[in-house]
Design an enzyme around this catalytic site. Structure first.
Site, PDB file in Angstrom:
ATOM      1  N   MET A  81      15.862 -16.826  13.389  1.00 60.30           N
ATOM      2  CA  MET A  81      15.620 -17.941  14.302  1.00 60.30           C
ATOM      3  C   MET A  81      14.448 -18.817  13.843  1.00 60.30           C
ATOM      4  SD  MET A  81      16.101 -16.086  18.016  1.00 60.30           S
ATOM      5  CE  MET A  81      16.088 -17.627  18.941  1.00 60.30           C
ATOM      6  N   HIS A  82      14.403 -20.015  14.398  1.00 60.69           N
ATOM      7  CA  HIS A  82      13.236 -20.912  14.392  1.00 60.69           C
ATOM      8  C   HIS A  82      12.925 -21.588  13.053  1.00 60.69           C
ATOM      9  CE1 HIS A  82      12.581 -18.947  18.181  1.00 60.69           C
ATOM     10  NE2 HIS A  82      12.093 -17.837  17.656  1.00 60.69           N
ATOM     11  N   ASP A 240      19.950 -14.564  15.420  1.00 65.41           N
ATOM     12  CA  ASP A 240      20.040 -13.139  15.101  1.00 65.41           C
ATOM     13  C   ASP A 240      19.904 -12.261  16.335  1.00 65.41           C
ATOM     14  OD1 ASP A 240      17.316 -13.666  15.438  1.00 65.41           O
ATOM     15  OD2 ASP A 240      16.725 -12.877  13.480  1.00 65.41           O
TER      16      ASP A 240
END
Length: 499
Positions: A81-82, A240
């Site tokens: 992520m991110h 995820d």
């Protein structure tokens, strides 16, 4: 027999699994890629490494596959992520991706609060401004690399870039978009209000889709390189943690997950966006349509153990260094570890805090340090479980996936610290299985993800808490929580000495 492929784009490697209609993993492959850390707090990767290793991994799977490639009906993705991937007007990558565990953006987080306001940000995004999120990274590039920022046409997340390279289609799905700080989580739309307040063009945000939605087909060039059929359907996939939840069957109220990989996650299903945790834990869109999940994160969970191994036992396997853990008593003979080696996220959003071993004496052997690391990681995750319970959630059974599920001693430590029954699945593939399930559901094999979970997921082993250990760990947990408070200022003052 029909098949689907789940691709899990992690921080250290991409893992690819081939799954049949019965939910059996037929083949799997993992391909690693490097982390780029030029300075303390920086964490980047070259997106081309992701693409190259994914294509190589798919080719390996297809070389070993003895069926008709047309039987592989769909592919879907899970991804870290991110992470910020910046593309120009020709969809070319402008710089290395800045990853979720990069902590350079403390100033930019404050800039977001100054522009939007902490209360309004929580109302829209359900999350606080943290260094790990995508928007602070975008503002950092805007401030420090203006020449690059002027060329930006789109930003996307890691798995979205790999999927784009396989299909030629650019999208982002809701579970990953929720971790950008630009999504209105309740309305499932990009927030024009936030974009306007921080002076970022909303057109940089890609089109939004559902996780199970088909977004394209495999490009002919990719089909030639991998052996896949050009008719293979490609589905959006999920973050995820959302995929980890799907792959563990966290698809209804009362279900909770503990996932220990590089980072550690405690995640619980939410049927609506109505609860208010005041930003103490994350609140994201699920990979399941119109569902949500709450999540607490330990930044360096498995990474703390990897760090210890690399520094003190680089020539040994994880199995070898964990061998003596069972002979060490609860509390590691008075040794406490806090896993803050790269800062912390939940419940302490603190990029400056660093890890500690507290209580060392000459009686401690390596096995005490190892058990202390396992206990410290689990204590950190328990801080999130404590927040969930304080909100009224009942947590008595937890699905454990990742490294924490593979070692029986660690599984028992989790049961005792969490005071909950821990469940290990028979085929624990985590986010990769969740991605495969999204492809199976998207391909029409099942009427719902819950139906898919009933077919694909089987419980293998359960561990119950030992009452006397629960009592001891409850007292130790109180001491563990004091370490952060008592070392925070010290670490702030030590920060100037870090390179």
């Amino acid at each position: 027999m029909k098949y689907v492929i789940g691709i899990d784009l992690g921080t250290s490697s991409v893992k690819i699994i081939l799954v049949n209609q019965l939910g059996i993993v037929i083949d799997e492959v993992s391909k690693t890629y490097p982390l780029i850390q030029e300075r303390s707090g920086y964490s980047e990767q070259n997106p081309e490494d992701w693409v190259h290793q994914t294509i190589d991994g798919l080719a390996d799977i297809l070389k070993r596959f003895d069926g008709d490639r047309e039987e592989i009906e769909g592919i879907s993705f899970s991804g870290q992520m991110h992470g910020l991937v910046l593309l120009d007007a020709q969809q070319k990558v402008l710089r290395n991706a800045i990853l979720w565990n990069d902590t350079r953006t403390t100033v930019e987080c404050q800039d977001i609060y100054d522009a939007v306001g902490e209360e309004r940000l929580l109302e829209i995004t359900k999350n606080p401004a943290l260094e790990g999120f995508t928007l602070p990274k975008l503002l950092w590039v805007k401030k420090h690399e203006p020449d690059i920022f002027r060329k930006v046409s789109n930003f996307i997340l890691p798995k979205d870039y790999v999927r784009y390279r396989l299909t030629g289609q650019l999208h982002m799905e809701y579970s990953d978009a929720a971790g950008t700080l630009l999504l209105n989580v309740s309305d499932k739309t990009w927030s024009r209000e936030i974009c306007d307040m921080i002076n970022v063009d909303i057109e940089l945000c890609p089109p939004l889709v559902e996780s199970h939605q088909q977004v394209g087909m495999i490009l002919e060039d990719i089909a030639n390189k991998t052996g896949l059929s050009p008719s293979t359907k490609v589905f959006a996939g999920g973050a995820d943690n959302a995929c980890g939840a799907i792959g563990a069957g966290i698809l209804e109220d009362g279900k909770t997950l503990c996932s220990i990989g590089t980072s550690g996650v405690v995640l619980s299903y939410e049927a609506s966006q109505e609860k208010d945790f005041e930003g103490r834990v994350h609140y994201f869109n699920h990979g399941m349509t119109d569902a949500y999940y709450t999540m607490g994160v330990t930044l360096a969970a498995g990474y703390s153990l990897t760090w210890f191994k690399d520094v003190f036992a680089s020539n040994e396997s994880f199995e070898e260094i964990l061998e003596g853990v069972g002979s060490v008593p609860v509390g590691s003979n008075g040794l406490v570890f806090t896993p803050y080696i790269v800062g912390e996220r939940t419940p302490h959003a603190d990029a400056t805090i660093r890890a500690s071993f507290v209580g060392m004496d000459s009686s401690h052997e390596r096995k005490h340090f190892i058990r202390s690391v396992l206990e410290g990681i689990t204590f950190s995750l328990n801080e999130s479980i404590e927040i969930f319970r304080q909100s009224g959630k009942r947590i008595d059974t937890i699905i454990s996936i990742g490294g924490g599920a593979k070692n029986d001693e660690w599984l028992q430590i989790q049961a005792d610290i969490f005071n909950a029954t821990m469940v290990r699945l028979s085929s624990e593939q985590g986010p990769g299985m969740g991605a495969a399930m999204l492809a199976a559901y998207g391909s029409g094999w099942f009427d719902s993800l819950r139906d898919c979970a009933e077919q694909f997921l089987i419980e293998e082993h359960t561990v119950t808490p030992i009452p006397e250990n629960v009592v001891k760990y409850k007292e130790l947990f109180t001491l563990y929580k004091e370490v952060y408070r008592k070392t925070k200022e010290l670490n702030n003052r030590l920060a100037m000495f870090r390179s």
